[in-house]
Enzyme design. Structure first.
Site, PDB file in Angstrom:
ATOM      1  N   CYS A  29       4.137  -3.283  -3.678  1.00  9.87           N
ATOM      2  CA  CYS A  29       4.738  -3.092  -4.972  1.00  9.87           C
ATOM      3  C   CYS A  29       6.123  -2.592  -5.455  1.00  9.87           C
ATOM      4  O   CYS A  29       6.089  -1.304  -4.912  1.00  9.87           O
ATOM      5  CB  CYS A  29       3.491  -1.932  -5.627  1.00  9.87           C
ATOM      6  SG  CYS A  29       4.058  -1.263  -7.225  1.00  9.87           S
ATOM      7  N   CYS A  32       6.386   0.756  -7.267  1.00  4.54           N
ATOM      8  CA  CYS A  32       5.767   1.826  -6.431  1.00  4.54           C
ATOM      9  C   CYS A  32       7.040   2.416  -5.386  1.00  4.54           C
ATOM     10  O   CYS A  32       7.304   3.815  -5.470  1.00  4.54           O
ATOM     11  CB  CYS A  32       4.642   1.325  -5.603  1.00  4.54           C
ATOM     12  SG  CYS A  32       3.098   0.663  -6.665  1.00  4.54           S
TER      13      CYS A  32
END
Length: 109
Positions: A29, A32
């Protein structure tokens, strides 16, 4: 930052002596990864009043499902073992602190 697992999550949250901000993230991600240094700064600056921990959703599917994580990154703020606020998506540090402040009182400087 401490990484929690399906086996350690519930007990850690239940026994926390201060609010806990849980970063539900995944290695694949990009947002993230962008959020990681921001959370590290928040963890360092507010260590006395707030604990920041991580949960890898790929390694902890039970915990992610129980927390109703539908997208990454998701940040859940736990106070006294209960979720009081959820933030979905990456934000700049100032925006994160603005969202957390009502739940943490005078914590935010």
């Amino acid at each position: 930052m401490l990484s929690l697992t399906d086996e350690t999550f519930a007990a850690h949250i239940a026994n926390a002596d201060r609010p806990v901000l849980v970063d539900f993230w995944a290695t694949w991600c990009p947002p993230c990864r962008m959020l990681e240094p921001v959370l590290a700064q928040i963890a360092a600056e507010y260590a006395a009043d707030l604990e920041v921990v991580k949960v890898d959703v790929d390694n902890c599917p039970k915990t992610a499902a129980n927390a109703r994580v539908m997208a990454m990154p998701t940040l859940n703020l736990y106070v006294n073992g209960e979720v009081v606020h959820q933030i979905v998506g990456a934000r700049p540090k100032a925006a994160l602190l603005r969202e957390l402040e009502p739940h943490l009182g005078l914590l935010i400087r």
